[in-house]
Design a protein around this motif. Structure first.
Motif, PDB file in Angstrom:
ATOM      1  N   LEU A  29       0.826  -1.207   0.000  1.00 54.48           N
ATOM      2  CA  LEU A  29       0.000   0.000   0.000  1.00 54.48           C
ATOM      3  C   LEU A  29       0.865   1.264   0.000  1.00 54.48           C
ATOM      4  CD1 LEU A  29      -2.761   1.461   0.349  1.00 54.48           C
ATOM      5  CD2 LEU A  29      -2.398   1.245   2.820  1.00 54.48           C
ATOM      6  N   VAL A  30       1.849   1.319   0.888  1.00 59.01           N
ATOM      7  CA  VAL A  30       2.677   2.516   1.029  1.00 59.01           C
ATOM      8  C   VAL A  30       3.514   2.773  -0.215  1.00 59.01           C
ATOM      9  CG1 VAL A  30       4.606   3.502   2.321  1.00 59.01           C
ATOM     10  CG2 VAL A  30       2.736   2.382   3.546  1.00 59.01           C
ATOM     11  N   LEU A  31       3.979   1.722  -0.857  1.00 59.62           N
ATOM     12  CA  LEU A  31       4.918   1.868  -1.971  1.00 59.62           C
ATOM     13  C   LEU A  31       4.252   1.990  -3.332  1.00 59.62           C
ATOM     14  CD1 LEU A  31       7.550  -0.783  -0.830  1.00 59.62           C
ATOM     15  CD2 LEU A  31       7.837   1.696  -0.829  1.00 59.62           C
ATOM     16  N   LEU A  32       2.973   1.640  -3.448  1.00 53.63           N
ATOM     17  CA  LEU A  32       2.340   1.553  -4.756  1.00 53.63           C
ATOM     18  C   LEU A  32       2.369   2.878  -5.506  1.00 53.63           C
ATOM     19  CD1 LEU A  32       0.766  -0.110  -6.829  1.00 53.63           C
ATOM     20  CD2 LEU A  32      -1.335   0.533  -5.647  1.00 53.63           C
ATOM     21  N   PHE A  33       1.910   3.959  -4.892  1.00 54.00           N
ATOM     22  CA  PHE A  33       1.848   5.236  -5.598  1.00 54.00           C
ATOM     23  C   PHE A  33       3.236   5.821  -5.863  1.00 54.00           C
ATOM     24  CE2 PHE A  33       1.084   9.901  -5.770  1.00 54.00           C
ATOM     25  CZ  PHE A  33       0.328   9.917  -6.943  1.00 54.00           C
ATOM     26  N   PRO A  34       4.159   5.838  -4.881  1.00 59.27           N
ATOM     27  CA  PRO A  34       5.511   6.315  -5.195  1.00 59.27           C
ATOM     28  C   PRO A  34       6.182   5.519  -6.309  1.00 59.27           C
ATOM     29  CG  PRO A  34       5.212   6.201  -2.822  1.00 59.27           C
ATOM     30  CD  PRO A  34       4.012   5.552  -3.435  1.00 59.27           C
ATOM     31  N   ILE A  35       5.998   4.204  -6.305  1.00 62.45           N
ATOM     32  CA  ILE A  35       6.596   3.386  -7.360  1.00 62.45           C
ATOM     33  C   ILE A  35       5.947   3.690  -8.702  1.00 62.45           C
ATOM     34  CG2 ILE A  35       6.771   1.019  -8.233  1.00 62.45           C
ATOM     35  CD1 ILE A  35       8.840   1.613  -6.162  1.00 62.45           C
ATOM     36  N   PHE A  36       4.637   3.957  -8.690  1.00 66.30           N
ATOM     37  CA  PHE A  36       3.928   4.306  -9.920  1.00 66.30           C
ATOM     38  C   PHE A  36       4.528   5.562 -10.551  1.00 66.30           C
ATOM     39  CE2 PHE A  36       0.423   6.694 -11.940  1.00 66.30           C
ATOM     40  CZ  PHE A  36       0.101   5.798 -12.957  1.00 66.30           C
ATOM     41  N   LEU A  37       4.766   6.592  -9.728  1.00 68.79           N
ATOM     42  CA  LEU A  37       5.364   7.828 -10.242  1.00 68.79           C
ATOM     43  C   LEU A  37       6.829   7.625 -10.624  1.00 68.79           C
ATOM     44  CD1 LEU A  37       3.880  10.484  -7.780  1.00 68.79           C
ATOM     45  CD2 LEU A  37       3.148   9.970 -10.112  1.00 68.79           C
ATOM     46  N   ALA A  38       7.569   6.894  -9.788  1.00 63.75           N
ATOM     47  CA  ALA A  38       8.979   6.664 -10.086  1.00 63.75           C
ATOM     48  C   ALA A  38       9.149   5.858 -11.373  1.00 63.75           C
ATOM     49  CB  ALA A  38       9.641   5.931  -8.919  1.00 63.75           C
ATOM     50  N   GLY A  79       6.938  -6.731  -0.630  1.00 62.19           N
ATOM     51  CA  GLY A  79       5.981  -5.681  -0.983  1.00 62.19           C
ATOM     52  C   GLY A  79       6.555  -4.726  -2.006  1.00 62.19           C
ATOM     53  N   LEU A  80       7.856  -4.410  -1.893  1.00 63.85           N
ATOM     54  CA  LEU A  80       8.519  -3.565  -2.885  1.00 63.85           C
ATOM     55  C   LEU A  80       8.536  -4.243  -4.247  1.00 63.85           C
ATOM     56  CD1 LEU A  80      10.239  -1.132  -3.720  1.00 63.85           C
ATOM     57  CD2 LEU A  80      12.249  -2.353  -2.830  1.00 63.85           C
ATOM     58  N   ALA A  81       8.833  -5.537  -4.267  1.00 64.60           N
ATOM     59  CA  ALA A  81       8.846  -6.271  -5.531  1.00 64.60           C
ATOM     60  C   ALA A  81       7.457  -6.320  -6.160  1.00 64.60           C
ATOM     61  CB  ALA A  81       9.371  -7.690  -5.302  1.00 64.60           C
ATOM     62  N   THR A  82       6.438  -6.525  -5.345  1.00 60.45           N
ATOM     63  CA  THR A  82       5.072  -6.593  -5.857  1.00 60.45           C
ATOM     64  C   THR A  82       4.614  -5.251  -6.403  1.00 60.45           C
ATOM     65  OG1 THR A  82       4.605  -8.256  -4.171  1.00 60.45           O
ATOM     66  CG2 THR A  82       2.728  -7.315  -5.316  1.00 60.45           C
ATOM     67  N   ALA A  83       4.884  -4.177  -5.663  1.00 60.30           N
ATOM     68  CA  ALA A  83       4.501  -2.844  -6.131  1.00 60.30           C
ATOM     69  C   ALA A  83       5.230  -2.475  -7.414  1.00 60.30           C
ATOM     70  CB  ALA A  83       4.797  -1.807  -5.039  1.00 60.30           C
ATOM     71  N   SER A  84       6.443  -2.993  -7.600  1.00 64.70           N
ATOM     72  CA  SER A  84       7.243  -2.658  -8.775  1.00 64.70           C
ATOM     73  C   SER A  84       6.793  -3.387 -10.030  1.00 64.70           C
ATOM     74  CB  SER A  84       8.721  -2.969  -8.507  1.00 64.70           C
ATOM     75  OG  SER A  84       9.203  -2.233  -7.408  1.00 64.70           O
ATOM     76  N   GLU A  85       5.854  -4.318  -9.899  1.00 65.88           N
ATOM     77  CA  GLU A  85       5.374  -5.023 -11.085  1.00 65.88           C
ATOM     78  C   GLU A  85       4.720  -4.084 -12.090  1.00 65.88           C
ATOM     79  OE1 GLU A  85       2.885  -8.277 -10.081  1.00 65.88           O
ATOM     80  OE2 GLU A  85       4.500  -9.463  -9.199  1.00 65.88           O
ATOM     81  N   VAL A  86       4.269  -2.916 -11.611  1.00 70.06           N
ATOM     82  CA  VAL A  86       3.691  -1.938 -12.522  1.00 70.06           C
ATOM     83  C   VAL A  86       4.691  -1.551 -13.597  1.00 70.06           C
ATOM     84  CG1 VAL A  86       4.384  -0.008 -11.056  1.00 70.06           C
ATOM     85  CG2 VAL A  86       2.525   0.293 -12.674  1.00 70.06           C
ATOM     86  N   ALA A  87       5.979  -1.579 -13.272  1.00 75.40           N
ATOM     87  CA  ALA A  87       7.006  -1.201 -14.246  1.00 75.40           C
ATOM     88  C   ALA A  87       7.035  -2.184 -15.407  1.00 75.40           C
ATOM     89  CB  ALA A  87       8.371  -1.144 -13.567  1.00 75.40           C
ATOM     90  N   TYR A  88       6.861  -3.459 -15.108  1.00 84.32           N
ATOM     91  CA  TYR A  88       6.897  -4.472 -16.160  1.00 84.32           C
ATOM     92  C   TYR A  88       5.767  -4.274 -17.158  1.00 84.32           C
ATOM     93  CZ  TYR A  88       6.285  -9.040 -18.372  1.00 84.32           C
ATOM     94  OH  TYR A  88       6.097 -10.045 -19.275  1.00 84.32           O
ATOM     95  N   TYR A  89       4.559  -4.105 -16.645  1.00 82.68           N
ATOM     96  CA  TYR A  89       3.408  -3.981 -17.539  1.00 82.68           C
ATOM     97  C   TYR A  89       3.365  -2.632 -18.238  1.00 82.68           C
ATOM     98  CZ  TYR A  89       1.866  -8.357 -15.609  1.00 82.68           C
ATOM     99  OH  TYR A  89       1.811  -9.672 -15.240  1.00 82.68           O
ATOM    100  N   SER A  90       3.971  -1.600 -17.628  1.00 79.85           N
ATOM    101  CA  SER A  90       4.041  -0.302 -18.289  1.00 79.85           C
ATOM    102  C   SER A  90       5.141  -0.271 -19.345  1.00 79.85           C
ATOM    103  CB  SER A  90       4.308   0.801 -17.249  1.00 79.85           C
ATOM    104  OG  SER A  90       3.331   0.806 -16.253  1.00 79.85           O
ATOM    105  N   TYR A  91       6.239  -0.925 -19.059  1.00 79.79           N
ATOM    106  CA  TYR A  91       7.389  -0.918 -19.967  1.00 79.79           C
ATOM    107  C   TYR A  91       7.008  -1.461 -21.344  1.00 79.79           C
ATOM    108  CZ  TYR A  91      11.919  -2.263 -21.924  1.00 79.79           C
ATOM    109  OH  TYR A  91      13.001  -2.424 -22.758  1.00 79.79           O
ATOM    110  N   ILE A  92       6.183  -2.490 -21.343  1.00 81.76           N
ATOM    111  CA  ILE A  92       5.796  -3.117 -22.604  1.00 81.76           C
ATOM    112  C   ILE A  92       5.210  -2.096 -23.563  1.00 81.76           C
ATOM    113  CG2 ILE A  92       4.315  -4.866 -23.650  1.00 81.76           C
ATOM    114  CD1 ILE A  92       6.620  -5.946 -21.923  1.00 81.76           C
ATOM    115  N   TYR A  93       4.368  -1.206 -23.047  1.00 79.63           N
ATOM    116  CA  TYR A  93       3.659  -0.261 -23.910  1.00 79.63           C
ATOM    117  C   TYR A  93       4.504   0.953 -24.275  1.00 79.63           C
ATOM    118  CZ  TYR A  93      -0.202  -3.125 -22.378  1.00 79.63           C
ATOM    119  OH  TYR A  93      -1.015  -4.190 -22.111  1.00 79.63           O
TER     120      TYR A  93
END
Length: 436
Positions: A29-38, A79-93
């Motif tokens: 929860l804490v890392l999701l939004f910061p990781i999204f922006l980062a 939790g950091l690894a899970t929140a960072s999965e957004v990078a994988y799915y965003s990178y593709i596009y």
């Protein structure tokens, strides 16, 4: 479950559930939004490397360390690894053209589902047939994570992103069918999809000529789009179910292993958890694909369908909790996950049908964040030793009631929708008769 092997006694097993597992929820929860922006600001690749390193650290700690504090720190890294999965799915596009989004999405989701099912099956076969110790499964997983850690370093670095580093001029985004969404459907507890039909007009933020945006501007863009998206009532209704159901789904699957351990202790009996995870993953994917062939008018019957199937999920959880037979637990778990996969696919399609790609990232990011927020509140009250610290059976009783409440909410929403539609139809008929 490896940590359970290193502790003895029911009380310590309960401490794992009440004091260790919740840390993953809070970290996510804490890392999701910061990781999204980062992820967007750093152009994806550095966050992919961070995710890979986090997974390696997680399994090294699981293998080499012991103790409550170190296990809680392990959950933070996971939790950091899970929140960072957004990078994988965003990178593709960010590295392929919009015309290839559908095919690339199908490839990525299929590989993820295959990897999940294959990992569960291989782990169970090694445990049941080859009689491999659990610690050796951790070593195998660590080796796989280490090999995967090498790959991100060789990926090409994107030169554009959705918010901070925009392309010079708005990208043309052709409308796409729902096939990509159906192909992508699966475990969505840690994914932020980025694909949809182009129905809304592009927001003004993406029509600007600037190639780079500051943090304040990006936050303003996100907030303006947030307000515009959630004013649309159908999107709001499906998003509400998404957040509520995903919260409950996370809780059920996160603590299923602990429930099974209490029903059938692994130190005394043969366990088949890997087979169950494999079967539930495959059936979940098939249920998601089934959505494309169901002759249902979701715009009319959506709320009532959500009511009926949410009630079925509640029954599955109650069966797992009250009957305490391992085979009924396994069967109910498989049915529970398959039902969720079917409904989350419908929700994905219904939400995405009104969004362009940029708002798709925003809306599903918000939905996931709300789900994690609700899950954190539920965890604090029900699971965490700082709250009630209930045993796993009482927890599942609450989760079953939670899904029953969701069912009642959408029953009322569905009945109200049908009543309004009927009233509108009568008014149109009355107007037509008066004009005749």
């Amino acid at each position: 479950m490896g940590f359970l092997r290193r502790v003895a006694g029911v009380s310590l097993r309960d401490r794992v559930v009440n004091e260790i597992y919740p840390i993953w929820t809070y970290s996510y929860l804490v890392l999701l939004f910061p990781i999204f922006l980062a992820t967007d600001y750093l152009c994806y690749k550095p966050v992919l490397v961070l995710q890979a390193i986090s997974l390696v650290v997680t399994y090294v700690m699981l293998l080499k360390t012991q103790g409550m504090l170190t296990m809680q720190l392990l959950e933070c890294f996971f939790g950091l690894a899970t929140a960072s999965e957004v990078a994988y799915y965003s990178y593709i596009y960010s590295i392929v053209e919009p015309a290839h989004y559908q095919r690339v999405t199908g490839y990525c989701r299929s590989i993820a589902l295959f990897g999940s099912a294959a990992g569960s099956l291989i782990g169970q076969l090694l445990l049941s047939v080859a009689r491999v110790q659990l610690v050796h499964l951790v070593i195998i997983t660590l080796t796989s994570a280490a090999v995967a850690c090498v790959a991100p370093w060789f990926l090409p670095m994107p030169k554009r992103s959705l918010f901070f580093h925009k392309s010079p001029g708005p990208a043309e985004e052709k409308p796409r069918s729902s096939t990509a969404l159906l192909e992508k459907a699966g475990d969505s507890e840690s994914e932020l999809p980025l694909n949809s039909q182009d129905v809304y007009t592009m927001s003004r933020s993406f029509k600007t000529g600037s190639h780079n945006s500051g943090l304040v501007e990006v936050l303003r863009i996100l907030f303006d789009d947030f307000l515009q998206c959630y004013r649309y009532q159908p999107l709001l209704a499906w998003s509400l179910w998404w957040a509520l159901a995903t919260c409950g789904y996370f809780q059920v699957i996160n603590y299923a292993q602990a429930l099974w351990e209490n029903v059938r202790p692994s130190q005394d009996y043969e366990i088949y958890n890997g087979y169950v995870e494999t079967l539930s993953t495959v059936l979940g994917a098939l249920a998601a694909l089934l959505v494309g062939y169901l002759p249902v008018c979701w715009a009319l019957w959506g709320e009532l369908a959500l009511c009926a199937l949410s009630l079925l999920m509640a029954v599955c959880v109650f069966v797992m909790d009250t009957l305490r037979n391992i085979w009924l637990c396994y069967s109910s778990y498989v049915l529970f996950r398959a039902t969720y996969m079917l409904l989350i696919t419908v929700a994905t399609y219904q939400i995405a049908a009104s969004l362009n790609m940029h708002r798709y990232a925003l809306v599903f990011g918000v939905n996931t964040f709300v789900a994690l927020l609700l899950q954190s509140l539920l965890t604090v009250v029900v699971v965490d030793s700082a709250g009630l610290g209930l045993d796993v059976f009482t927890q599942y009783l609450i989760y079953g009631g939670y899904f029953a409440v969701i069912s009642m909410v959408f029953l009322l929403a569905g009945l109200c929708k049908l009543a309004n539609r009927r009233r509108s139809k009568q008014e149109e008929e009355g107007l037509a008769n008066s004009q005749a």
